[in-house]
Design a protein around this motif. Structure first.
Motif, PDB file in Angstrom:
ATOM      1  N   HIS A 173      -4.972   2.944   8.274  1.00  0.00           N
ATOM      2  CA  HIS A 173      -4.854   1.515   8.476  1.00  0.00           C
ATOM      3  C   HIS A 173      -6.174   0.837   8.181  1.00  0.00           C
ATOM      4  O   HIS A 173      -7.237   1.470   8.130  1.00  0.00           O
ATOM      5  CB  HIS A 173      -4.258   1.149   9.831  1.00  0.00           C
ATOM      6  CG  HIS A 173      -5.161   1.281  11.001  1.00  0.00           C
ATOM      7  ND1 HIS A 173      -6.274   0.514  11.197  1.00  0.00           N
ATOM      8  CD2 HIS A 173      -5.071   2.074  12.091  1.00  0.00           C
ATOM      9  CE1 HIS A 173      -6.835   0.836  12.343  1.00  0.00           C
ATOM     10  NE2 HIS A 173      -6.138   1.775  12.900  1.00  0.00           N
ATOM     11  N   THR A 174      -6.067  -0.454   7.972  1.00  0.00           N
ATOM     12  CA  THR A 174      -7.219  -1.229   7.539  1.00  0.00           C
ATOM     13  C   THR A 174      -7.940  -1.855   8.713  1.00  0.00           C
ATOM     14  O   THR A 174      -8.929  -2.534   8.538  1.00  0.00           O
ATOM     15  CB  THR A 174      -6.785  -2.336   6.567  1.00  0.00           C
ATOM     16  OG1 THR A 174      -5.751  -3.112   7.182  1.00  0.00           O
ATOM     17  CG2 THR A 174      -6.252  -1.739   5.279  1.00  0.00           C
ATOM     18  N   SER A 195      -5.461   1.783  -2.327  1.00  0.00           N
ATOM     19  CA  SER A 195      -6.359   0.801  -1.739  1.00  0.00           C
ATOM     20  C   SER A 195      -7.192   1.450  -0.629  1.00  0.00           C
ATOM     21  O   SER A 195      -6.945   2.585  -0.243  1.00  0.00           O
ATOM     22  CB  SER A 195      -5.574  -0.393  -1.196  1.00  0.00           C
ATOM     23  OG  SER A 195      -4.574   0.044  -0.315  1.00  0.00           O
ATOM     24  N   GLN A 206       0.827  -1.188   0.000  1.00  0.00           N
ATOM     25  CA  GLN A 206       0.000   0.000   0.000  1.00  0.00           C
ATOM     26  C   GLN A 206       0.863   1.240   0.000  1.00  0.00           C
ATOM     27  O   GLN A 206       1.893   1.292   0.659  1.00  0.00           O
ATOM     28  CB  GLN A 206      -0.890   0.001   1.251  1.00  0.00           C
ATOM     29  CG  GLN A 206      -1.874  -1.137   1.295  1.00  0.00           C
ATOM     30  CD  GLN A 206      -2.563  -1.241   2.635  1.00  0.00           C
ATOM     31  OE1 GLN A 206      -1.987  -0.923   3.650  1.00  0.00           O
ATOM     32  NE2 GLN A 206      -3.793  -1.697   2.638  1.00  0.00           N
ATOM     33  N   PHE A 266      -8.791   2.225   3.012  1.00  0.00           N
ATOM     34  CA  PHE A 266      -8.441   2.229   4.434  1.00  0.00           C
ATOM     35  C   PHE A 266      -9.698   2.428   5.263  1.00  0.00           C
ATOM     36  O   PHE A 266     -10.641   3.086   4.838  1.00  0.00           O
ATOM     37  CB  PHE A 266      -7.442   3.346   4.745  1.00  0.00           C
ATOM     38  CG  PHE A 266      -6.053   3.055   4.255  1.00  0.00           C
ATOM     39  CD1 PHE A 266      -5.621   3.526   3.032  1.00  0.00           C
ATOM     40  CD2 PHE A 266      -5.184   2.302   5.022  1.00  0.00           C
ATOM     41  CE1 PHE A 266      -4.343   3.249   2.575  1.00  0.00           C
ATOM     42  CE2 PHE A 266      -3.907   2.022   4.575  1.00  0.00           C
ATOM     43  CZ  PHE A 266      -3.488   2.498   3.345  1.00  0.00           C
ATOM     44  N   ASN A 267      -9.708   1.885   6.458  1.00  0.00           N
ATOM     45  CA  ASN A 267     -10.850   2.018   7.358  1.00  0.00           C
ATOM     46  C   ASN A 267     -10.709   3.215   8.295  1.00  0.00           C
ATOM     47  O   ASN A 267     -11.701   3.684   8.852  1.00  0.00           O
ATOM     48  CB  ASN A 267     -11.021   0.759   8.211  1.00  0.00           C
ATOM     49  CG  ASN A 267     -11.440  -0.427   7.362  1.00  0.00           C
ATOM     50  OD1 ASN A 267     -12.019  -0.267   6.296  1.00  0.00           O
ATOM     51  ND2 ASN A 267     -11.135  -1.621   7.834  1.00  0.00           N
TER      52      ASN A 267
END
Lengths: 121, 111
Positions: B92-93, B27, B2, B29-30
């Motif tokens: 971060h995921t 991508s 990422q 991310f949360n």
């Protein structure tokens, strides 16, 4: 609250020696701490995740035998750079993620230490 | 892996001006976080964002979590000299706790 300290703030050593850097969470417990490395004018690169009571998890390309991590308690993680060489000179920063939600007003975040400047001659 | 790209890379503005910088990802991310780092110091957390579309303020700072979850912006209103530093986005995921940092935006404020 949520203060993280690092010691030493600056260290100069000769090539071939080992250097230990301490990271402490002063007012909270942290099962998980992180070690980053930062070169001048660059971003932070995660080296490893330090877990209290278990082995650290290293990022790809980071030599675990060279960068020894020990998470001795819920408030202390140490990074030892073994047999340091000039190319190991860098700014090393740790962070800690509070275990308890009420001590982490912003969940899923990390609080960073002030960093340690390592210079290997 | 990422990557988070920030723009602009650096900016030189006059005191009192508003500042805007953004961060894009390849991508999803949360969680999006914005940090400020001053020379020789560790990053300091400014704002955290948890939901797509969320708009959050912290004093003169405002940040938004993009609808696609692949971008975020940070605005600073009425800049002052002490705003100088490098601003990093990070995401971060979730679950793994690992943060991915952006490339940074260096802010310089002219009196």
């Amino acid at each position: 609250g949520a203060v993280v300290s690092q010691h030493p703030s600056r260290v100069i050593c000769k090539s071939g020696t080992s250097v230990k850097i301490e990271c402490r969470s002063l007012d909270f417990q942290a099962t998980t701490m992180f070690w980053y490395r930062q070169f001048p004018k660059q971003s932070l690169m995660l080296m490893a995740t330090s877990n209290e009571g278990s082995k650290a998890t290293y990022e790809q390309g980071v030599e675990k035998d060279k960068f020894l991590i020990n998470h001795a308690s819920l408030t202390l993680s140490t990074l030892t750079v073994t047999s340091a060489h000039p190319e190991d000179s860098s700014f090393y920063i740790c962070s800690a993620r509070p275990d308890r939600v009420e001590r982490n007003p912003w969940a899923d975040t990390q609080y960073f230490g002030p960093g340690t400047r390592l210079t290997v001659l | 892996g990422q990557q988070l790209n920030q723009s602009p890379q650096s900016m030189f503005i006059q005191e009192g001006e508003d500042v805007s910088m953004n961060c894009t990802s390849s991508s999803i991310f949360n969680t999006w976080l914005w940090y400020k780092q001053e020379p020789g110091e560790g990053p300091v957390l400014l704002i955290a964002l948890y939901k797509a579309g969320e708009l959050t303020s912290n004093g003169r700072l405002t940040a938004q979590f993009g609808i696609t979850r692949k971008d975020s912006f940070l605005n600073i209103s009425a800049s002052i000299p002490s705003d100088v530093g490098i601003y990093f986005c990070a995401g971060h995921t979730g679950g793994g706790n690992k943060l991915t940092f952006g490339t940074g935006t260096q802010l310089k404020v002219e009196l």
